[in-house]
Each structure stands twice: as C-alpha cells, then as structure tokens.
Design a protein around this motif. Structure first.
Motif, PDB file in Angstrom:
ATOM      1  N   HIS A 126       0.832  -1.199   0.000  1.00  0.00           N
ATOM      2  CA  HIS A 126       0.000   0.000   0.000  1.00  0.00           C
ATOM      3  C   HIS A 126       0.873   1.257   0.000  1.00  0.00           C
ATOM      4  CE1 HIS A 126      -3.300  -2.698   0.962  1.00  0.00           C
ATOM      5  NE2 HIS A 126      -2.618  -3.147   2.010  1.00  0.00           N
ATOM      6  N   ASP A 127       0.343   2.338  -0.579  1.00  0.00           N
ATOM      7  CA  ASP A 127       1.011   3.644  -0.558  1.00  0.00           C
ATOM      8  C   ASP A 127       2.413   3.567  -1.143  1.00  0.00           C
ATOM      9  OD1 ASP A 127       1.243   6.396  -0.048  1.00  0.00           O
ATOM     10  OD2 ASP A 127       2.099   6.061   1.942  1.00  0.00           O
ATOM     11  N   VAL A 128       2.561   2.877  -2.257  1.00  0.00           N
ATOM     12  CA  VAL A 128       3.838   2.756  -2.953  1.00  0.00           C
ATOM     13  C   VAL A 128       3.854   3.742  -4.119  1.00  0.00           C
ATOM     14  CG1 VAL A 128       5.298   1.218  -4.345  1.00  0.00           C
ATOM     15  CG2 VAL A 128       4.148   0.353  -2.290  1.00  0.00           C
ATOM     16  N   TRP A 129       4.940   4.482  -4.241  1.00  0.00           N
ATOM     17  CA  TRP A 129       5.111   5.434  -5.349  1.00  0.00           C
ATOM     18  C   TRP A 129       6.146   4.866  -6.302  1.00  0.00           C
ATOM     19  CZ3 TRP A 129       7.902  10.807  -4.690  1.00  0.00           C
ATOM     20  CH2 TRP A 129       7.909  11.472  -5.915  1.00  0.00           C
ATOM     21  N   ILE A 130       5.721   4.613  -7.542  1.00  0.00           N
ATOM     22  CA  ILE A 130       6.609   4.047  -8.560  1.00  0.00           C
ATOM     23  C   ILE A 130       6.869   5.119  -9.607  1.00  0.00           C
ATOM     24  CG2 ILE A 130       6.995   2.161 -10.173  1.00  0.00           C
ATOM     25  CD1 ILE A 130       4.963   0.514  -8.653  1.00  0.00           C
ATOM     26  N   GLY A 131       8.117   5.554  -9.729  1.00  0.00           N
ATOM     27  CA  GLY A 131       8.485   6.656 -10.603  1.00  0.00           C
ATOM     28  C   GLY A 131       8.436   6.290 -12.081  1.00  0.00           C
ATOM     29  N   ILE A 142       7.187  -5.775  -3.056  1.00  0.00           N
ATOM     30  CA  ILE A 142       7.478  -4.397  -2.685  1.00  0.00           C
ATOM     31  C   ILE A 142       6.651  -4.038  -1.457  1.00  0.00           C
ATOM     32  CG2 ILE A 142       7.382  -1.999  -3.476  1.00  0.00           C
ATOM     33  CD1 ILE A 142       7.649  -3.168  -6.351  1.00  0.00           C
ATOM     34  N   GLY A 143       7.311  -3.633  -0.395  1.00  0.00           N
ATOM     35  CA  GLY A 143       6.639  -3.380   0.868  1.00  0.00           C
ATOM     36  C   GLY A 143       5.831  -2.099   0.866  1.00  0.00           C
ATOM     37  N   ASN A 144       5.037  -1.912   1.917  1.00  0.00           N
ATOM     38  CA  ASN A 144       4.240  -0.706   2.071  1.00  0.00           C
ATOM     39  C   ASN A 144       5.139   0.531   2.120  1.00  0.00           C
ATOM     40  OD1 ASN A 144       1.845  -2.250   2.379  1.00  0.00           O
ATOM     41  ND2 ASN A 144       2.243  -2.494   4.567  1.00  0.00           N
ATOM     42  N   GLY A 145       4.645   1.638   1.539  1.00  0.00           N
ATOM     43  CA  GLY A 145       5.328   2.910   1.679  1.00  0.00           C
ATOM     44  C   GLY A 145       6.628   3.057   0.925  1.00  0.00           C
ATOM     45  N   VAL A 146       6.947   2.134   0.036  1.00  0.00           N
ATOM     46  CA  VAL A 146       8.197   2.199  -0.724  1.00  0.00           C
ATOM     47  C   VAL A 146       8.117   3.297  -1.791  1.00  0.00           C
ATOM     48  CG1 VAL A 146       9.625   0.936  -2.402  1.00  0.00           C
ATOM     49  CG2 VAL A 146       8.874  -0.184  -0.302  1.00  0.00           C
ATOM     50  N   ILE A 147       9.238   3.969  -2.039  1.00  0.00           N
ATOM     51  CA  ILE A 147       9.375   4.922  -3.144  1.00  0.00           C
ATOM     52  C   ILE A 147      10.411   4.370  -4.110  1.00  0.00           C
ATOM     53  CG2 ILE A 147      10.093   7.246  -3.808  1.00  0.00           C
ATOM     54  CD1 ILE A 147       9.088   8.237  -1.108  1.00  0.00           C
ATOM     55  N   ILE A 148      10.024   4.234  -5.385  1.00  0.00           N
ATOM     56  CA  ILE A 148      10.901   3.670  -6.410  1.00  0.00           C
ATOM     57  C   ILE A 148      11.283   4.777  -7.386  1.00  0.00           C
ATOM     58  CG2 ILE A 148      11.054   2.018  -8.308  1.00  0.00           C
ATOM     59  CD1 ILE A 148       9.070   0.258  -6.741  1.00  0.00           C
ATOM     60  N   GLY A 149      12.552   5.024  -7.543  1.00  0.00           N
ATOM     61  CA  GLY A 149      13.036   6.087  -8.397  1.00  0.00           C
ATOM     62  C   GLY A 149      12.722   5.850  -9.871  1.00  0.00           C
ATOM     63  N   ALA A 150      12.595   6.930 -10.627  1.00  0.00           N
ATOM     64  CA  ALA A 150      12.310   6.849 -12.060  1.00  0.00           C
ATOM     65  C   ALA A 150      13.382   6.028 -12.771  1.00  0.00           C
ATOM     66  CB  ALA A 150      12.246   8.254 -12.655  1.00  0.00           C
TER      67      ALA A 150
END
Length: 219
Positions: A126-131, A142-150
């Motif tokens: 949940h709440d994962v941002w995938i660039g 991919i765990g909760n709250g992860v941010i993945i760079g572009a």
C-alpha cells in the motif's frame, strides 16, 4: 479537506480547472478487467498517452491464462511508463537453449520442455510510489510505503518504507527509523474509511506520528 473526494470506482478522478476530467490519470481498480490483476482502492496510474487497455499496458506479459498474479495495494501512485514484467515473460535458461519452442506450435501445455515452470506472484504493498519508466521484475515483493526512483529496475523483496533506485535497484536509504516503520505498519491508515483519512491528511502527509496515533485512538 476537499468538498468531495472521488469514489474509488471513478475512472478519471482528477478534475481540471475547466471542469473536464483529466484523461491521463485513472483509478486502476475500475478500469482493469483482468482475471490475474488485483488492485486496491484509490490506486492511480498516469500516462502521457492514455492507453485503451491499462492492464495490458502495465503488465504486457500477464495473460488471462497465466498462473501468476499481479497484486497492487491501496493508494499506490504509478507514473507514466511503468511496466510490470511478470513471470509469464520468463524463459528457461538452465539448459542449452532459452528458445520457447512450445509457443509457436500451439501446444503450450504444462510440462513442455521448452517452457519454464510457474513463477511467483508480483506483489506491491500500500502507498507505494513508482516513478516514471520504472520496471518491476517477475516475483518482486514491494513493501508498504516504498518509493521507487524513475527508471529503476526492481526485483526481489523491497523492505517497507525504503527508497530504492538504479539498475539493478538498490535500497538507497530507509524513509524512517525502524520503530516508526513498525508503528506505521500497525496503524494501517490505508484501511481507514476515506473520510477519516482526509481528516488525518496533515498527520499522514506531514509525518506527525503523534497526531496519527491520536486519530487512530479516536476510532
């Protein structure tokens, strides 16, 4: 707090100043009709050129008959150009050739020597941002709250609330101290009703853990 937050079954949730809906941003749950894809409420994707088939665009190798699934949680943010390369894209590479002979003669029944065995599901919390332009490899978790760079290429298991980037993607740093991550995982704000989430918007987006604790205690 906005006067009215869009329902999770709205196709195009972003309204432009002229009153029209932005065609390049969609809540994924109402637009994907694929038996092997599961998407949580309020997860959205954006595209510079909106596709006709969002499921096929995001996961081009995931077929209705594929044994694996793609599972995406709630409140995820998926930028333009992201692709999930699921396990059905795999070839065997443990023998002398990786060529998939079976797909060309129409006899792809399980057990054909040139076909790999079933692969793992691809799981996004949940709440994962995938660039933009990121690629998620087969079986990634991919765990909760992860941010993945572009532009990152992500495989394996990514810890909750970490920032990852590169090819192959590596954990660049944790977003928060371990004890905060543990508490956020217990609070699970993404499971609250949307009106309660909006009332706690400042705490959630501003990183006010004490306010978030108090909001959780009120319900």
């Amino acid at each position: 707090m906005p006067a009215q937050f869009p329902a999770p079954d709205v196709r195009n949730p972003v309204i432009l100043p002229d009153g029209t809906a932005h065609p390049g941003t969609v809540f994924l749950k109402p637009v994907i009709e694929h038996p092997r894809i599961e998407v949580g409420d309020y997860t959205y994707a954006s595209a510079h050129h909106p596709p006709q088939d969002w499921g096929a665009t995001l996961a081009p190798y995931l077929f209705p008959f594929s044994p694996e699934k793609l599972v995406i949680g709630k409140f995820c943010q998926i930028a333009s150009g992201v692709q999930f390369i699921t396990a059905s894209a795999n070839h065997r590479y443990d023998g002398f050739s990786s060529y998939p002979f079976a797909i060309f003669d129409g006899a792809t029944a399980p057990g054909r020597p040139s076909m790999p065995g079933p692969g793992r599901d691809t799981m996004v919390g949940h709440d994962v941002w995938i660039g933009a332009g990121a690629m998620i490899l087969p079986g990634a978790e991919i765990g909760n709250g992860v941010i993945i760079g572009a532009g990152s290429v992500v495989g394996g298991r990514i810890p909750a609330y970490s920032i990852v980037g590169g090819n192959p993607a590596q954990v660049l740093r944790p977003r928060f101290a371990p004890e905060i991550v543990t508490e956020l995982q217990k609070l699970c704000w993404w499971d609250w009703p949307i009106d309660r989430i909006l009332q706690s918007e400042a705490a959630i987006c501003g990183g006010d853990l004490d306010a978030l604790r108090k909001a959780a205690a009120r319900y």
